[in-house]
Design an enzyme around this catalytic site. Sequence first.
Site, PDB file in Angstrom:
ATOM      1  N   ASN A   6       0.872  -1.177   0.000  1.00  8.26           N
ATOM      2  CA  ASN A   6       0.000   0.000   0.000  1.00  8.26           C
ATOM      3  C   ASN A   6       0.912   1.232   0.000  1.00  8.26           C
ATOM      4  OD1 ASN A   6      -1.822   2.039   0.442  1.00  8.26           O
ATOM      5  ND2 ASN A   6      -2.417   1.377   2.501  1.00  8.26           N
ATOM      6  N   PHE A   7       0.959   1.911  -1.144  1.00 12.31           N
ATOM      7  CA  PHE A   7       1.852   3.076  -1.256  1.00 12.31           C
ATOM      8  C   PHE A   7       1.310   4.293  -0.502  1.00 12.31           C
ATOM      9  CE2 PHE A   7       3.849   1.925  -5.691  1.00 12.31           C
ATOM     10  CZ  PHE A   7       4.508   0.873  -5.109  1.00 12.31           C
ATOM     11  N   LYS A   8       0.011   4.245  -0.135  1.00 15.01           N
ATOM     12  CA  LYS A   8      -0.627   5.429   0.486  1.00 15.01           C
ATOM     13  C   LYS A   8      -0.402   6.643  -0.443  1.00 15.01           C
ATOM     14  CE  LYS A   8      -0.129   3.114   4.846  1.00 15.01           C
ATOM     15  NZ  LYS A   8      -0.037   3.164   6.289  1.00 15.01           N
ATOM     16  N   HIS A  82      -9.547   1.211   5.004  1.00 14.90           N
ATOM     17  CA  HIS A  82      -8.241   1.427   5.659  1.00 14.90           C
ATOM     18  C   HIS A  82      -8.418   2.384   6.841  1.00 14.90           C
ATOM     19  CE1 HIS A  82      -4.100   2.502   6.430  1.00 14.90           C
ATOM     20  NE2 HIS A  82      -3.779   1.390   5.806  1.00 14.90           N
ATOM     21  N   GLU A  84      -6.692   4.740   7.885  1.00 17.36           N
ATOM     22  CA  GLU A  84      -6.441   6.163   7.598  1.00 17.36           C
ATOM     23  C   GLU A  84      -7.668   6.816   6.988  1.00 17.36           C
ATOM     24  OE1 GLU A  84      -2.762   5.435   5.552  1.00 17.36           O
ATOM     25  OE2 GLU A  84      -1.881   4.872   7.473  1.00 17.36           O
ATOM     26  N   GLU A 151      -5.127  -4.637  10.634  1.00 19.31           N
ATOM     27  CA  GLU A 151      -4.050  -3.660  10.808  1.00 19.31           C
ATOM     28  C   GLU A 151      -4.310  -2.847  12.072  1.00 19.31           C
ATOM     29  OE1 GLU A 151      -2.177  -2.767   6.715  1.00 19.31           O
ATOM     30  OE2 GLU A 151      -3.921  -1.492   6.903  1.00 19.31           O
ATOM     31  N   GLY A 157       2.839   2.326  10.725  1.00 22.01           N
ATOM     32  CA  GLY A 157       3.794   3.423  10.526  1.00 22.01           C
ATOM     33  C   GLY A 157       4.615   3.764  11.757  1.00 22.01           C
ATOM     34  N   SER A 187       3.753  -2.083  10.302  1.00 23.88           N
ATOM     35  CA  SER A 187       5.210  -2.148  10.491  1.00 23.88           C
ATOM     36  C   SER A 187       5.819  -3.499  10.113  1.00 23.88           C
ATOM     37  CB  SER A 187       5.579  -1.754  11.923  1.00 23.88           C
ATOM     38  OG  SER A 187       5.179  -0.411  12.172  1.00 23.88           O
TER      39      SER A 187
HETATM   40  P1  13P Z   1       3.137   0.402   7.602  1.00 28.29           P
HETATM   41  O1  13P Z   1       3.669  -0.872   6.990  1.00 28.29           O
HETATM   42  O2  13P Z   1       3.835   1.637   7.099  1.00 28.29           O
HETATM   43  O3  13P Z   1       3.057   0.316   9.083  1.00 28.29           O
HETATM   44  O4  13P Z   1       1.621   0.562   7.081  1.00 28.29           O
HETATM   45  C1  13P Z   1       0.746  -0.490   7.171  1.00 28.29           C
HETATM   46  C2  13P Z   1      -0.484  -0.141   6.411  1.00 28.29           C
HETATM   47  O5  13P Z   1      -1.244   0.725   6.802  1.00 28.29           O
HETATM   48  C3  13P Z   1      -0.734  -0.855   5.148  1.00 28.29           C
HETATM   49  O6  13P Z   1      -2.017  -0.608   4.670  1.00 28.29           O
END
Ligand code: 13P
Length: 228
Positions: A6-8, A82, A84, A151, A157, A187
């Site tokens: 997931n590049f966000k 997600h 976020e 998650e 993150g 992570s």
């Molecule tokens: P990280 O791997 O940066 O913790 O993010 C996880 C995530 O939100 C994947 O969708």
Amino acid sequence: MIVAANFKMHKTRKETKEYLKELKKIDFNGVKVAVFPPFTALMEDELIGAQNAYPAINGAFTGEIGLEQLNEFNIKRVLIGHSERRHIIGESQEFISKKFDFYKEKGFEIFYCIGEPLEVRKKGIDEVVKYLQNQLVGIDLEYEKLTVAYEPVWAIGTGESASIEKIKETHAEIRKFTTRPVLYGGSVKPDNIKEIINIPNVDGVLIGGASLDVETFKEMIKIAKEIK
Ligand code: 13P
């Protein structure tokens, strides 16, 4: 075994193209790989999925994209729910379940995310399960193209993944709700992926930060290949 990136809100279209070219130099060897870039980098490629989409073909929904835009690139995979989007953008469970229904009806493969914040985790596993159950309201948990991603918000993150014990107990609980694959995210990196994917009821990983460097992502796919 599923390994997803997931590049966000990272990478341009050009960078994503280069990334895919580099990524495809290795044989995935039975590991299913998915890449979720930002909207501007969506392109026709079997690995690509969208990080989000509005539950409509098209319409007056400023700032969103819908089925028409995904169809242009023959995209058949979408990430929904997600944390976020739930916590920063403020998407409600009702809205998220509408997205789920819409894209299910269109036959999309859905990566559906759930996860509790720290204050809930601190209350213990029973509260965590209740919280996760609320994030599953209105979701067809036996949809044949569903992949669930657990998650925990506090592990995203932060560089600190959830402990093996916590992943184990939580995935065992989620397994009671669905027979579909359940990924862990939060992570994940080269030095913890092996022990995470070895946990019972972990069918793969959804990786944010550590997926951004293609060599690191390839390294993690290689580790998953050995375990598969
Ligand atoms: P990280 O791997 O940066 O913790 O993010 C996880 C995530 O939100 C994947 O969708």
